[in-house]
Design a protein around this motif. Sequence first.
Motif, PDB file in Angstrom:
ATOM      1  N   HIS A   1       0.925  -1.417  -0.276  1.00  9.95           N
ATOM      2  CA  HIS A   1      -0.047  -0.046  -0.243  1.00  9.95           C
ATOM      3  C   HIS A   1       0.725   1.439   0.086  1.00  9.95           C
ATOM      4  N   PHE A   2       1.758   0.918   0.388  1.00 13.06           N
ATOM      5  CA  PHE A   2       3.070   1.777   0.628  1.00 13.06           C
ATOM      6  C   PHE A   2       4.308   1.565   0.405  1.00 13.06           C
ATOM      7  N   PRO A   3       5.001   2.408  -1.081  1.00 15.36           N
ATOM      8  CA  PRO A   3       5.319   1.034  -2.044  1.00 15.36           C
ATOM      9  C   PRO A   3       7.178   1.717  -2.000  1.00 15.36           C
ATOM     10  N   THR A   4       7.593   2.099  -0.271  1.00 12.15           N
ATOM     11  CA  THR A   4       9.172   2.980  -0.004  1.00 12.15           C
ATOM     12  C   THR A   4      10.024   2.512  -0.535  1.00 12.15           C
ATOM     13  N   GLU A   5       9.754   1.100  -0.465  1.00 18.38           N
ATOM     14  CA  GLU A   5      11.453  -0.028  -0.901  1.00 18.38           C
ATOM     15  C   GLU A   5      11.912   0.251  -2.046  1.00 18.38           C
ATOM     16  N   LEU A   6      10.964   0.972  -3.386  1.00 20.32           N
ATOM     17  CA  LEU A   6      10.814   0.441  -4.356  1.00 20.32           C
ATOM     18  C   LEU A   6      11.973   2.020  -5.229  1.00 20.32           C
ATOM     19  N   LEU A   7      11.641   3.052  -4.592  1.00 23.34           N
ATOM     20  CA  LEU A   7      13.083   4.452  -4.440  1.00 23.34           C
ATOM     21  C   LEU A   7      13.621   4.216  -3.338  1.00 23.34           C
ATOM     22  N   LYS A   8      14.380   3.874  -2.336  1.00 29.72           N
ATOM     23  CA  LYS A   8      14.468   3.950  -1.175  1.00 29.72           C
ATOM     24  C   LYS A   8      16.039   4.095  -1.345  1.00 29.72           C
ATOM     25  N   ASN A   9      17.053   3.124  -2.097  1.00 24.17           N
ATOM     26  CA  ASN A   9      17.489   3.019  -2.581  1.00 24.17           C
ATOM     27  C   ASN A   9      18.092   3.941  -3.951  1.00 24.17           C
ATOM     28  N   GLU A  10      17.546   4.048  -4.411  1.00 25.15           N
ATOM     29  CA  GLU A  10      17.436   5.035  -5.645  1.00 25.15           C
ATOM     30  C   GLU A  10      17.262   6.091  -5.307  1.00 25.15           C
ATOM     31  N   SER A  11      17.325   7.091  -3.609  1.00 25.99           N
ATOM     32  CA  SER A  11      16.791   8.611  -3.624  1.00 25.99           C
ATOM     33  C   SER A  11      17.530   8.884  -2.699  1.00 25.99           C
TER      34      SER A  11
ATOM     35  N   ASN B   1      -1.646  -2.300   8.712  1.00 26.60           N
ATOM     36  CA  ASN B   1      -0.469  -2.759  10.070  1.00 26.60           C
ATOM     37  C   ASN B   1       0.977  -3.355   8.273  1.00 26.60           C
ATOM     38  N   SER B   2       0.711  -3.787   7.454  1.00 27.99           N
ATOM     39  CA  SER B   2       1.755  -3.071   6.295  1.00 27.99           C
ATOM     40  C   SER B   2       2.380  -2.009   6.361  1.00 27.99           C
ATOM     41  N   SER B   3       1.985  -0.818   6.407  1.00 30.35           N
ATOM     42  CA  SER B   3       2.180   0.147   6.125  1.00 30.35           C
ATOM     43  C   SER B   3       3.018   1.036   6.965  1.00 30.35           C
ATOM     44  N   LEU B   4       2.732   1.023   8.405  1.00 35.40           N
ATOM     45  CA  LEU B   4       3.322   1.813   9.219  1.00 35.40           C
ATOM     46  C   LEU B   4       4.630   1.572   9.766  1.00 35.40           C
ATOM     47  N   SER B   5       5.369   0.251   9.281  1.00 33.68           N
ATOM     48  CA  SER B   5       6.953   0.131   9.425  1.00 33.68           C
ATOM     49  C   SER B   5       7.949   0.489   8.489  1.00 33.68           C
ATOM     50  N   LYS B   6       6.741   1.214   7.466  1.00 30.26           N
ATOM     51  CA  LYS B   6       7.527   1.609   6.488  1.00 30.26           C
ATOM     52  C   LYS B   6       8.021   3.337   6.478  1.00 30.26           C
ATOM     53  N   PHE B   7       6.908   4.234   7.257  1.00 26.92           N
ATOM     54  CA  PHE B   7       7.031   5.329   7.655  1.00 26.92           C
ATOM     55  C   PHE B   7       8.692   5.994   7.816  1.00 26.92           C
ATOM     56  N   GLU B   8       9.592   5.163   8.979  1.00 26.78           N
ATOM     57  CA  GLU B   8      10.280   5.584   9.421  1.00 26.78           C
ATOM     58  C   GLU B   8      11.542   5.519   7.897  1.00 26.78           C
ATOM     59  N   ASP B   9      11.267   4.645   6.119  1.00 25.59           N
ATOM     60  CA  ASP B   9      12.092   5.281   5.617  1.00 25.59           C
ATOM     61  C   ASP B   9      12.080   6.365   4.683  1.00 25.59           C
ATOM     62  N   CYS B  10      10.674   7.461   4.958  1.00 25.14           N
ATOM     63  CA  CYS B  10      11.035   8.545   4.584  1.00 25.14           C
ATOM     64  C   CYS B  10      11.506   9.403   5.473  1.00 25.14           C
ATOM     65  N   ASN B  11      12.095  10.772   4.651  1.00 24.98           N
ATOM     66  CA  ASN B  11      12.687  12.079   5.287  1.00 24.98           C
ATOM     67  C   ASN B  11      12.180  12.790   5.616  1.00 24.98           C
ATOM     68  N   TRP B  12      10.787  13.062   4.654  1.00 29.95           N
ATOM     69  CA  TRP B  12       9.341  13.684   4.904  1.00 29.95           C
ATOM     70  C   TRP B  12       7.485  13.010   4.615  1.00 29.95           C
ATOM     71  N   LEU B  13       7.793  12.848   6.049  1.00 28.55           N
ATOM     72  CA  LEU B  13       6.564  11.805   6.016  1.00 28.55           C
ATOM     73  C   LEU B  13       5.037  13.038   5.807  1.00 28.55           C
ATOM     74  N   ILE B  14       3.959  12.904   4.945  1.00 28.31           N
ATOM     75  CA  ILE B  14       3.141  13.285   5.414  1.00 28.31           C
ATOM     76  C   ILE B  14       1.705  13.213   5.348  1.00 28.31           C
TER      77      ILE B  14
END
Length: 261
Positions: free
Chosen positions: A162-172, A208-221
Amino acid sequence: MTNNSKKIGLILSGGGSKGIAHAGVLHFLNEKKIVPTQIAGTSAGAIVAALYSSGKTPLEILTFFKSIYFFHWKHFTFSKAGLIDPNAFKSYFSALFNDTLLGELKIPIALTATDMIQGKLTVFGPETKVIDAILASSAFPGVMSPYEIGGNLYSDGGILNHFPTELLKNESDFIIGVYVSPLQKVIAKDLTTIKSVTTRAYELLTANSSLSKFEDCNWLIEPEELSAYSTFETNKTKMDAIFKIGYEAAQKSYEKLNVDI
């Protein structure tokens, strides 16, 4: 302040009509001259990502959402596994994209969907037609029937991501995450239809599956006020309010950032 040498990744979650808040966030980013170099989106986030990457302004995106009545009788199906046929929405996107491929958009985007046969997440590549990727990514389970591409059946990307942070995490160098699916406040009488129960179950699963990905963001809105709005909002006045909520959430959180973008 924007550092033009930084690779800025923008993550847009799913959220149905609440995805209009993504356009509000983009409106604020435009004002601050913050331009993402790449975008990853799921479901409603996929729609906004494609429209923005094609050159549409945030206000034009809002107008587009308001132009579609999701539960129009022409959208319903009685022969497929869902209440609504995603193919019915092709006409809305054809005038905008025709046969445009993802790789031909102005900003690189990664859109996700769930392969219902293989049970795996699909990330559509640059050779996929924009319309196909959008309709597959946003085929909300239980409400919309799966969307077929090349004999494969796809449903909403948010089922598995639902919140695909890992797709860009290593490229940004800097990731802006916009999460527009805070849990809606409900009581027992709100859960009396198939649609309401399906929507609630989906919200609980994705949260449930998205909350753990919030820490991947430098700026979470994360516009918490959106919890008062439904996933399938059709009231145009409320759509305007959702857009404003996204804008104001971006503005407030921006003021608290301690780093330049």
